[in-house]
Design an enzyme around this catalytic site. Sequence first.
Site, PDB file in Angstrom:
ATOM      1  N   GLU A  94       0.843  -1.196   0.000  1.00 55.58           N
ATOM      2  CA  GLU A  94       0.000   0.000   0.000  1.00 55.58           C
ATOM      3  C   GLU A  94       0.878   1.246   0.000  1.00 55.58           C
ATOM      4  O   GLU A  94       2.050   1.201   0.367  1.00 55.58           O
ATOM      5  CB  GLU A  94      -0.940  -0.082   1.228  1.00 55.58           C
ATOM      6  CG  GLU A  94      -1.858   1.079   1.467  1.00 55.58           C
ATOM      7  CD  GLU A  94      -2.817   1.430   0.328  1.00 55.58           C
ATOM      8  OE1 GLU A  94      -2.391   1.509  -0.824  1.00 55.58           O
ATOM      9  OE2 GLU A  94      -3.998   1.695   0.632  1.00 55.58           O
ATOM     10  N   ASP A  95       0.304   2.342  -0.433  1.00 60.06           N
ATOM     11  CA  ASP A  95       1.084   3.578  -0.533  1.00 60.06           C
ATOM     12  C   ASP A  95       1.215   4.312   0.798  1.00 60.06           C
ATOM     13  O   ASP A  95       2.302   4.703   1.192  1.00 60.06           O
ATOM     14  CB  ASP A  95       0.489   4.510  -1.606  1.00 60.06           C
ATOM     15  CG  ASP A  95      -1.015   4.746  -1.449  1.00 60.06           C
ATOM     16  OD1 ASP A  95      -1.625   4.246  -0.472  1.00 60.06           O
ATOM     17  OD2 ASP A  95      -1.596   5.418  -2.319  1.00 60.06           O
ATOM     18  N   ASP A  98      -3.124   6.684   6.581  1.00 61.68           N
ATOM     19  CA  ASP A  98      -3.525   7.959   7.170  1.00 61.68           C
ATOM     20  C   ASP A  98      -4.352   7.651   8.417  1.00 61.68           C
ATOM     21  O   ASP A  98      -3.817   7.525   9.511  1.00 61.68           O
ATOM     22  CB  ASP A  98      -4.280   8.774   6.125  1.00 61.68           C
ATOM     23  CG  ASP A  98      -4.655  10.165   6.608  1.00 61.68           C
ATOM     24  OD1 ASP A  98      -4.325  10.499   7.758  1.00 61.68           O
ATOM     25  OD2 ASP A  98      -5.284  10.919   5.846  1.00 61.68           O
ATOM     26  N   PHE A 147      -0.772  16.499   3.439  1.00 61.92           N
ATOM     27  CA  PHE A 147      -1.207  15.795   2.231  1.00 61.92           C
ATOM     28  C   PHE A 147      -0.048  15.733   1.241  1.00 61.92           C
ATOM     29  O   PHE A 147       0.500  16.759   0.851  1.00 61.92           O
ATOM     30  CB  PHE A 147      -2.427  16.470   1.602  1.00 61.92           C
ATOM     31  CG  PHE A 147      -3.124  15.556   0.645  1.00 61.92           C
ATOM     32  CD1 PHE A 147      -4.049  14.624   1.103  1.00 61.92           C
ATOM     33  CD2 PHE A 147      -2.832  15.595  -0.713  1.00 61.92           C
ATOM     34  CE1 PHE A 147      -4.666  13.741   0.223  1.00 61.92           C
ATOM     35  CE2 PHE A 147      -3.454  14.705  -1.600  1.00 61.92           C
ATOM     36  CZ  PHE A 147      -4.367  13.788  -1.121  1.00 61.92           C
ATOM     37  N   ARG A 160       0.630  11.721  -9.791  1.00 60.16           N
ATOM     38  CA  ARG A 160       1.100  10.360  -9.498  1.00 60.16           C
ATOM     39  C   ARG A 160       2.471  10.085 -10.095  1.00 60.16           C
ATOM     40  O   ARG A 160       3.279   9.356  -9.521  1.00 60.16           O
ATOM     41  CB  ARG A 160       0.133   9.320 -10.077  1.00 60.16           C
ATOM     42  CG  ARG A 160      -1.199   9.222  -9.378  1.00 60.16           C
ATOM     43  CD  ARG A 160      -1.908   7.953  -9.857  1.00 60.16           C
ATOM     44  NE  ARG A 160      -3.330   7.955  -9.561  1.00 60.16           N
ATOM     45  CZ  ARG A 160      -3.854   7.612  -8.379  1.00 60.16           C
ATOM     46  NH1 ARG A 160      -3.065   7.267  -7.392  1.00 60.16           N
ATOM     47  NH2 ARG A 160      -5.153   7.638  -8.188  1.00 60.16           N
TER      48      ARG A 160
HETATM   49  P1  IMP Z   1      -6.839   5.994   5.278  1.00 58.60           P
HETATM   50  O1  IMP Z   1      -7.959   5.054   5.065  1.00 58.60           O
HETATM   51  O2  IMP Z   1      -7.248   7.256   5.951  1.00 58.60           O
HETATM   52  O3  IMP Z   1      -5.643   5.358   5.964  1.00 58.60           O
HETATM   53  O4  IMP Z   1      -6.390   6.480   3.850  1.00 58.60           O
HETATM   54  C1  IMP Z   1      -5.592   5.710   3.050  1.00 58.60           C
HETATM   55  C2  IMP Z   1      -5.803   6.044   1.599  1.00 58.60           C
HETATM   56  O5  IMP Z   1      -6.076   7.424   1.424  1.00 58.60           O
HETATM   57  C3  IMP Z   1      -4.522   5.776   0.835  1.00 58.60           C
HETATM   58  O6  IMP Z   1      -4.575   4.512   0.242  1.00 58.60           O
HETATM   59  C4  IMP Z   1      -4.478   6.899  -0.174  1.00 58.60           C
HETATM   60  O7  IMP Z   1      -5.113   6.489  -1.354  1.00 58.60           O
HETATM   61  C5  IMP Z   1      -5.272   8.018   0.434  1.00 58.60           C
HETATM   62  N1  IMP Z   1      -4.424   9.038   1.088  1.00 58.60           N
HETATM   63  C6  IMP Z   1      -4.271   9.260   2.407  1.00 58.60           C
HETATM   64  N2  IMP Z   1      -3.425  10.265   2.644  1.00 58.60           N
HETATM   65  C7  IMP Z   1      -3.001  10.684   1.441  1.00 58.60           C
HETATM   66  C8  IMP Z   1      -2.072  11.715   1.011  1.00 58.60           C
HETATM   67  O8  IMP Z   1      -1.442  12.437   1.799  1.00 58.60           O
HETATM   68  N3  IMP Z   1      -1.910  11.835  -0.334  1.00 58.60           N
HETATM   69  C9  IMP Z   1      -2.555  11.051  -1.232  1.00 58.60           C
HETATM   70  N4  IMP Z   1      -3.418  10.095  -0.883  1.00 58.60           N
HETATM   71  C10 IMP Z   1      -3.645   9.908   0.439  1.00 58.60           C
HETATM   72 MG    MG Z   2      -4.625   4.336  -2.160  1.00 60.58          MG
END
Ligand code: IMP
Ligand code: MG
Length: 171
Positions: A94-95, A98, A147, A160
């Site tokens: 995963e990237d 958050d 972000f 991207r």
């Molecule tokens: P979470 O569910 O809040 O952990 O969000 C995870 C997903 O939100 C990641 O797989 C990303 O696609 C997107 N995301 C969260 N933070 C960022 C950011 O800073 N930049 C770009 N995408 C983000």
């Molecule tokens: Mg993602």
Amino acid sequence: MLEPLISSERLQIRIDELAKEIQRDYGDRVILLVSILKGSVYFLTDLSLRLGPAVELDFMAVSSYHGEDQSTGIVQILKDLDTNIEGRDVLIVEDIVDTGLTLNHLRELLAVRRPASLKIACLLSKRAAKAIQTSVDYVGFEIPDAFVVGYGLDYGERFRNLPDISILRHV
Ligand code: IMP
Ligand code: MG
């Protein structure tokens, strides 16, 4: 406006370290890398190129963001895996973590399919990340709660393809 955070050189060095760690942990077991589209594709590419022959790839697309810069908490499968993961050693790629909602949900979703093992490699983790942080097995970088874009990460599908990771400043 983009403020540089992690250069492509630093990304490559760290991914090399992660690959070595993963190889040590898995030995000669075949790893099924499950890439979460689209943000993780550059990370998947660079990581997998360093993991040797005992690797298979599959892809999954989920949506948790709906184009905005805040998590909705709703995770929807847009594209499921092609592979039956029962009995497999699965490593989710995963990237970014958050809130952790996306990875938490994915882990539960894949765990019920009875893989032999299920681990997570995540390139970035926001320091403020709450729920899931401790359960990510391989983390590339801890970053500030900002972000970020580049190296797969987007804002409204843009940025991207940038080789470095930058903080996106809203103006
Ligand atoms: P979470 O569910 O809040 O952990 O969000 C995870 C997903 O939100 C990641 O797989 C990303 O696609 C997107 N995301 C969260 N933070 C960022 C950011 O800073 N930049 C770009 N995408 C983000
Ligand atoms: Mg993602």
